[in-house]
Structure formats: C-alpha cells, structure tokens
Scaffold this motif. Structure first.
Motif, PDB file in Angstrom:
ATOM      1  N   GLN A   1      -3.758  38.266  -3.659  1.00 29.11           N
ATOM      2  CA  GLN A   1      -3.967  39.642  -3.202  1.00 29.11           C
ATOM      3  C   GLN A   1      -2.849  40.554  -3.724  1.00 29.11           C
ATOM      4  OE1 GLN A   1      -4.323  39.653   1.050  1.00 29.11           O
ATOM      5  NE2 GLN A   1      -6.289  38.621   1.020  1.00 29.11           N
ATOM      6  N   PRO A   2      -3.199  41.809  -4.007  1.00 27.84           N
ATOM      7  CA  PRO A   2      -2.174  42.730  -4.505  1.00 27.84           C
ATOM      8  C   PRO A   2      -1.165  43.080  -3.401  1.00 27.84           C
ATOM      9  CG  PRO A   2      -4.269  43.859  -4.225  1.00 27.84           C
ATOM     10  CD  PRO A   2      -4.518  42.412  -3.956  1.00 27.84           C
ATOM     11  N   VAL A   3       0.030  43.395  -3.833  1.00 26.10           N
ATOM     12  CA  VAL A   3       1.073  43.801  -2.897  1.00 26.10           C
ATOM     13  C   VAL A   3       0.625  45.086  -2.198  1.00 26.10           C
ATOM     14  CG1 VAL A   3       3.471  44.567  -2.707  1.00 26.10           C
ATOM     15  CG2 VAL A   3       2.855  42.768  -4.324  1.00 26.10           C
ATOM     16  N   GLY A   4       0.744  45.129  -0.898  1.00 23.75           N
ATOM     17  CA  GLY A   4       0.371  46.306  -0.125  1.00 23.75           C
ATOM     18  C   GLY A   4      -1.048  46.281   0.399  1.00 23.75           C
ATOM     19  N   TYR A   5      -1.817  45.258   0.042  1.00 23.84           N
ATOM     20  CA  TYR A   5      -3.211  45.215   0.478  1.00 23.84           C
ATOM     21  C   TYR A   5      -3.321  45.060   1.990  1.00 23.84           C
ATOM     22  CZ  TYR A   5      -7.991  43.873   1.257  1.00 23.84           C
ATOM     23  OH  TYR A   5      -9.268  43.829   1.744  1.00 23.84           O
ATOM     24  N   GLU A   6      -2.511  44.210   2.570  1.00 33.31           N
ATOM     25  CA  GLU A   6      -2.601  43.974   4.016  1.00 33.31           C
ATOM     26  C   GLU A   6      -2.335  45.248   4.813  1.00 33.31           C
ATOM     27  OE1 GLU A   6      -0.598  40.522   5.507  1.00 33.31           O
ATOM     28  OE2 GLU A   6      -1.260  39.307   3.804  1.00 33.31           O
ATOM     29  N   GLU A   7      -1.367  46.049   4.367  1.00 33.46           N
ATOM     30  CA  GLU A   7      -1.090  47.319   5.060  1.00 33.46           C
ATOM     31  C   GLU A   7      -2.259  48.281   4.906  1.00 33.46           C
ATOM     32  OE1 GLU A   7       1.275  46.101   2.672  1.00 33.46           O
ATOM     33  OE2 GLU A   7       2.223  45.005   4.312  1.00 33.46           O
ATOM     34  N   ALA A   8      -2.837  48.321   3.711  1.00 34.05           N
ATOM     35  CA  ALA A   8      -3.984  49.206   3.471  1.00 34.05           C
ATOM     36  C   ALA A   8      -5.192  48.749   4.291  1.00 34.05           C
ATOM     37  CB  ALA A   8      -4.330  49.236   1.989  1.00 34.05           C
ATOM     38  N   ALA A   9      -5.365  47.437   4.433  1.00 29.47           N
ATOM     39  CA  ALA A   9      -6.511  46.904   5.184  1.00 29.47           C
ATOM     40  C   ALA A   9      -6.430  47.280   6.659  1.00 29.47           C
ATOM     41  CB  ALA A   9      -6.586  45.397   5.027  1.00 29.47           C
ATOM     42  N   LYS A  10      -5.231  47.452   7.180  1.00 38.61           N
ATOM     43  CA  LYS A  10      -5.071  47.830   8.590  1.00 38.61           C
ATOM     44  C   LYS A  10      -5.585  49.242   8.861  1.00 38.61           C
ATOM     45  CE  LYS A  10      -1.065  44.863   9.258  1.00 38.61           C
ATOM     46  NZ  LYS A  10       0.395  44.803   9.428  1.00 38.61           N
ATOM     47  N   ARG A  11      -5.645  50.075   7.830  1.00 37.79           N
ATOM     48  CA  ARG A  11      -6.082  51.464   7.988  1.00 37.79           C
ATOM     49  C   ARG A  11      -7.560  51.663   7.662  1.00 37.79           C
ATOM     50  NH1 ARG A  11      -1.233  51.731   5.205  1.00 37.79           N
ATOM     51  NH2 ARG A  11      -2.245  52.230   3.238  1.00 37.79           N
TER      52      ARG A  11
ATOM     53  N   SER B   1      -1.156  42.741 -13.579  1.00 39.22           N
ATOM     54  CA  SER B   1       0.001  42.604 -12.683  1.00 39.22           C
ATOM     55  C   SER B   1      -0.432  42.535 -11.216  1.00 39.22           C
ATOM     56  CB  SER B   1       0.980  43.756 -12.907  1.00 39.22           C
ATOM     57  OG  SER B   1       0.303  44.985 -12.738  1.00 39.22           O
ATOM     58  N   ARG B   2      -1.724  42.598 -10.961  1.00 39.19           N
ATOM     59  CA  ARG B   2      -2.331  42.459  -9.633  1.00 39.19           C
ATOM     60  C   ARG B   2      -1.802  43.485  -8.625  1.00 39.19           C
ATOM     61  NH1 ARG B   2      -1.245  36.346  -9.861  1.00 39.19           N
ATOM     62  NH2 ARG B   2      -2.666  35.745 -11.499  1.00 39.19           N
ATOM     63  N   THR B   3      -1.862  44.741  -9.019  1.00 43.74           N
ATOM     64  CA  THR B   3      -1.488  45.825  -8.113  1.00 43.74           C
ATOM     65  C   THR B   3      -2.755  46.381  -7.473  1.00 43.74           C
ATOM     66  OG1 THR B   3      -1.686  47.515  -9.825  1.00 43.74           O
ATOM     67  CG2 THR B   3       0.485  46.433  -9.587  1.00 43.74           C
ATOM     68  N   LEU B   4      -2.582  47.249  -6.490  1.00 39.24           N
ATOM     69  CA  LEU B   4      -3.743  47.889  -5.860  1.00 39.24           C
ATOM     70  C   LEU B   4      -4.522  48.720  -6.883  1.00 39.24           C
ATOM     71  CD1 LEU B   4      -2.318  48.986  -2.385  1.00 39.24           C
ATOM     72  CD2 LEU B   4      -4.096  47.289  -2.822  1.00 39.24           C
ATOM     73  N   SER B   5      -3.826  49.378  -7.788  1.00 36.81           N
ATOM     74  CA  SER B   5      -4.538  50.179  -8.792  1.00 36.81           C
ATOM     75  C   SER B   5      -5.337  49.283  -9.748  1.00 36.81           C
ATOM     76  CB  SER B   5      -3.577  51.077  -9.569  1.00 36.81           C
ATOM     77  OG  SER B   5      -2.619  50.308 -10.242  1.00 36.81           O
ATOM     78  N   ASP B   6      -4.835  48.061 -10.011  1.00 34.84           N
ATOM     79  CA  ASP B   6      -5.615  47.120 -10.825  1.00 34.84           C
ATOM     80  C   ASP B   6      -6.885  46.708 -10.086  1.00 34.84           C
ATOM     81  OD1 ASP B   6      -3.739  47.005 -12.925  1.00 34.84           O
ATOM     82  OD2 ASP B   6      -2.593  45.453 -11.884  1.00 34.84           O
ATOM     83  N   MET B   7      -6.752  46.503  -8.793  1.00 35.66           N
ATOM     84  CA  MET B   7      -7.894  46.039  -8.003  1.00 35.66           C
ATOM     85  C   MET B   7      -9.001  47.094  -7.889  1.00 35.66           C
ATOM     86  SD  MET B   7      -7.998  44.114  -4.504  1.00 35.66           S
ATOM     87  CE  MET B   7      -9.480  43.992  -3.575  1.00 35.66           C
ATOM     88  N   TYR B   8      -8.602  48.342  -7.766  1.00 32.95           N
ATOM     89  CA  TYR B   8      -9.588  49.410  -7.568  1.00 32.95           C
ATOM     90  C   TYR B   8      -9.873  50.164  -8.859  1.00 32.95           C
ATOM     91  CZ  TYR B   8      -8.620  48.207  -2.803  1.00 32.95           C
ATOM     92  OH  TYR B   8      -8.473  47.500  -1.637  1.00 32.95           O
TER      93      TYR B   8
END
Length: 192
Positions: free
Chosen positions: A64-74, A133-140
């Motif tokens: 999972q990308p770094v920061g995904y868990e925090e984003a998922a909480k919102r 690099s598996r960042t949030l921007s890569d994922m979306y």
C-alpha cells in the motif's frame, strides 16, 4: 478532462455502441433476453475474471502507498457502503451466472472481448503501479487514457460482463460498485 481521457472513454463508448447496434440488429427481442433468470452454477469465465481482479489487490495489500491508511479514515461512509454492496453483489453474480460461459452468442461476444481487453489493461496498470515508487499519486493515476484506471477499468468490465450475460442484476451491481469505488478514488485523488 485530459485529451487522453476523452479519447479512451470515447473509444470505449463507440465500441460499446457498435456491439449494441450489432446485437440489436441480430436479435428479435433483446428485452426478452434480459427478463430470463441466470443459469445458476459456477462460471469458469466469472472465476477467471475474479482472479484477475483479486490477485493484484491481494498483492497491493502488502504494498500500500504511504499515507493510504490516513486517507482511508476520511472516506465517505455512504460511498464506502455503495462500494462494499457493489463488491459483494458483483462477485456473487459474476461467479454464479453460467451464461458468462456461453460463447455461442456471436454478436454479443464483442462485449466479452471488450471486457477481456479492459482487464488486460487493468493488469498492466497494476504492473506499472508495482514498478513505481508506490505513492498515492501513482495509485490514483490514469493509464492508457482511462482516468482513475484502478477504479474505472474493473467497474467498466463488470458492467460489460452484465451486458454480455444479459444480467440486469449484474449491471445494477456494476453501477452500485461504480458509485462507491470510483467515488472514493475520486475523493482520494482530489486530496492529493
């Protein structure tokens, strides 16, 4: 909307329209076909489709990308409810409708081919993600012109499977899934 997004979505819409017109001209009463209940049983095509969908997601669970868990909480609880309901319904109908294994409906076979093409692009999207690099921007990110490829490609594919199988319940499940899954991905992309 980016030019590449417009081209990819327009191409998909044109292909869908061509197959729809072809199906309408070769079928006596299309609406009658949608009224029939599915042929219940385990679908080989549906099982392969779900494997193509789940295997990258299982691997993603470990990457999972770094920061995904925090984003998922919102995430919106309403969109999450749509996503979960759509996932359960789509999986149940895809794996249990034996009409997906019927390749004798030649004009409508185009929908199955289009679904396979979308799923191949989906697999390539995941390869790109896992090599990034598996960042949030890569994922979306977009892929092959499809916006939010990780969310939109499987939703389009499930919808087309529903049309191919003439399964209104599966088409409805795809719409429900799309509202939740694409909606959540859109929220995350806007946060980046």
């Amino acid at each position: 909307m980016k030019k590449s997004n417009f081209i990819a979505l327009t191409t998909l819409a044109v292909a869908f329209s061509v197959f729809a017109i072809w199906s309408l001209t070769t079928c006596d009463n299309v609406l009658q076909c949608y009224k029939h209940l599915p042929k219940w049983g385990i679908s080989i095509v549906g099982t392969v489709f779900l494997l193509m969908l789940f295997i990258p997601n299982i691997i993603w669970g470990q990457n999972q990308p770094v920061g995904y868990e925090e984003a998922a909480k919102r995430e919106s609880k309403k969109l999450l409810a749509f996503e979960r309901a759509g996932e359960v319904l789509a999986c149940a109908f895809v794996v249990s409708d034996r009409r997906l294994d019927n390749f004798s409906n030649f004009p409508r076979l185009g929908y199955a081919v289009l679904t396979l093409l979308l799923m191949m692009i989906y697999e390539l999207y995941w390869l790109k993600y896992f090599r990034s690099s598996r960042t949030l921007s890569d994922m979306y990110s977009d892929y092959c012109g499809f916006p939010l490829a990780g969310a939109s490609l499987p939703v389009f594919a499930v919808f087309l499977l529903g049309v191919y199988a003439q399964n209104l319940a599966l088409i409805t499940a795809a719409v429900i899934l799309g509202i939740g899954h694409i909606g959540i991905h859109l929220m995350h992309k806007k946060e980046i």
